[in-house]
Design a protein around this motif. Structure first.
Motif, PDB file in Angstrom:
ATOM      1  N   THR A 127      46.618  39.016  21.302  1.00  0.00           N
ATOM      2  CA  THR A 127      46.111  37.676  21.575  1.00  0.00           C
ATOM      3  C   THR A 127      45.826  37.487  23.065  1.00  0.00           C
ATOM      4  N   LEU A 128      46.742  37.970  23.906  1.00  0.00           N
ATOM      5  CA  LEU A 128      46.546  37.863  25.355  1.00  0.00           C
ATOM      6  C   LEU A 128      45.301  38.624  25.804  1.00  0.00           C
ATOM      7  N   ASN A 129      45.058  39.766  25.194  1.00  0.00           N
ATOM      8  CA  ASN A 129      43.880  40.560  25.547  1.00  0.00           C
ATOM      9  C   ASN A 129      42.593  39.799  25.228  1.00  0.00           C
ATOM     10  N   LYS A 130      42.545  39.153  24.059  1.00  0.00           N
ATOM     11  CA  LYS A 130      41.366  38.373  23.679  1.00  0.00           C
ATOM     12  C   LYS A 130      41.201  37.152  24.570  1.00  0.00           C
ATOM     13  N   LEU A 151      40.138  37.962  41.417  1.00  0.00           N
ATOM     14  CA  LEU A 151      41.594  38.061  41.421  1.00  0.00           C
ATOM     15  C   LEU A 151      42.152  38.089  40.000  1.00  0.00           C
ATOM     16  N   PHE A 152      41.653  37.201  39.174  1.00  0.00           N
ATOM     17  CA  PHE A 152      42.145  37.113  37.795  1.00  0.00           C
ATOM     18  C   PHE A 152      41.837  38.393  37.022  1.00  0.00           C
ATOM     19  N   SER A 153      40.651  38.953  37.229  1.00  0.00           N
ATOM     20  CA  SER A 153      40.267  40.194  36.542  1.00  0.00           C
ATOM     21  C   SER A 153      41.198  41.341  36.920  1.00  0.00           C
ATOM     22  N   SER A 188      45.541  44.897  35.186  1.00  0.00           N
ATOM     23  CA  SER A 188      46.791  45.608  35.484  1.00  0.00           C
ATOM     24  C   SER A 188      47.843  45.420  34.391  1.00  0.00           C
ATOM     25  N   GLU A 189      47.702  44.376  33.593  1.00  0.00           N
ATOM     26  CA  GLU A 189      48.666  44.124  32.526  1.00  0.00           C
ATOM     27  C   GLU A 189      48.492  45.069  31.338  1.00  0.00           C
ATOM     28  N   ASN A 190      47.278  45.577  31.127  1.00  0.00           N
ATOM     29  CA  ASN A 190      47.006  46.508  30.024  1.00  0.00           C
ATOM     30  C   ASN A 190      47.459  45.952  28.674  1.00  0.00           C
ATOM     31  N   PHE A 191      46.995  44.750  28.364  1.00  0.00           N
ATOM     32  CA  PHE A 191      47.416  44.103  27.122  1.00  0.00           C
ATOM     33  C   PHE A 191      47.035  44.927  25.890  1.00  0.00           C
ATOM     34  N   SER A 192      45.857  45.511  25.917  1.00  0.00           N
ATOM     35  CA  SER A 192      45.397  46.292  24.772  1.00  0.00           C
ATOM     36  C   SER A 192      46.293  47.503  24.533  1.00  0.00           C
ATOM     37  N   LEU A 193      46.631  48.205  25.619  1.00  0.00           N
ATOM     38  CA  LEU A 193      47.503  49.377  25.506  1.00  0.00           C
ATOM     39  C   LEU A 193      48.903  48.967  25.043  1.00  0.00           C
ATOM     40  N   LYS A 194      49.426  47.874  25.607  1.00  0.00           N
ATOM     41  CA  LYS A 194      50.750  47.403  25.200  1.00  0.00           C
ATOM     42  C   LYS A 194      50.769  47.020  23.731  1.00  0.00           C
TER      43      LYS A 194
END
Length: 231
Positions: free
Chosen positions: A58-61, A110-112, A117-123
């Motif tokens: 959800t965070l990734n989307k 900055l936001f990008s 760096s969070e790698n939501f998709s990988l997580k």
């Protein structure tokens, strides 16, 4: 005599506290059974990791949508300045457009970087794989519980499952407390969640997952409407 009365009163109070807290003991701990505790850990961790996978998906989307909306706002601001358009009766001066465009550009950059760096998709993928690995152990544990009669064999197989479970946990990042709370919402009666607790978990989840992105997506529009309303 006074000491006797005090000790008696403390004993009665202790007994009342034990009786009062008896129902608060998790079901898997009431019988002090290694098998039931292991089953519960597998079941709850599997569910929490699935919740963590869904949260990161959800965070990734939301992250992608937020960057898209901010980029669209930046383009619209440039078009407004180019064609000298009034938005809801608001006239934006050239220097204001320049400042807003620069601010949005820096914010998007900055936001990008922070989001990438969070790698939501990988997580999300890793949490999903972790939950699948634990699901296999949970299936083995349920099979042993129902079909393994020999206590020695059963003990050995359960110990191996526990070892494999610890090895899986070492391979993956731990989920967040909100993921376990979100998992509890799938079984509210089992976890003793009343209406207020359920709504509180929903609120915490919204703040943790959705709030910042909704502010970024809808904040500029709401600000524009608010300024127009004041005028």
């Amino acid at each position: 005599m006074i000491n006797y009365i005090c000790n008696k009163w403390k004993a009665i109070k202790r007994a009342k506290n034990i009786l009062k807290n008896k129902n608060k003991i998790p079901p898997y701990l009431k019988k002090n059974s290694f098998e039931e505790e292991l089953n519960y850990k597998l079941w709850s961790t599997k569910g929490a990791r699935f919740s963590a996978s869904h949260r990161n998906h959800t965070l990734n989307k939301l992250s992608s949508k937020s960057i898209g909306y901010l980029s669209a706002y930046l383009i619209i601001i440039g078009i407004v300045n180019l064609y000298d358009i009034n938005l809801l009766g608001i006239k934006i001066l050239n220097n204001q457009v320049g400042f807003i465009s620069t601010a949005f550009s820096v914010l998007i950059l900055l936001f990008s970087q922070l989001e990438s760096s969070e790698n939501f998709s990988l997580k999300s993928e890793r949490y999903h794989n972790c939950s699948l690995d634990i699901a296999e152990l949970y299936t083995r544990a349920r099979f042993i519980k129902n079909f393994t009669i020999n206590p020695i064999t059963k003990q050995s197989e359960l110990l191996q499952i526990s070892i494999d479970y610890d090895a899986i946990l070492k391979k993956y990042e731990n989920h967040l407390p909100i993921d376990y709370l979100q998992f509890q919402l799938t079984k509210p009666e089992y976890f003793g969640l009343n209406f207020i607790k359920i709504k509180w978990i929903w609120l915490k989840y919204y703040i943790k997952v959705y709030a910042i992105y909704h502010i970024l997506i809808f904040g500029p529009l709401l600000t524009l409407f608010y300024i127009a309303y004041l005028k």
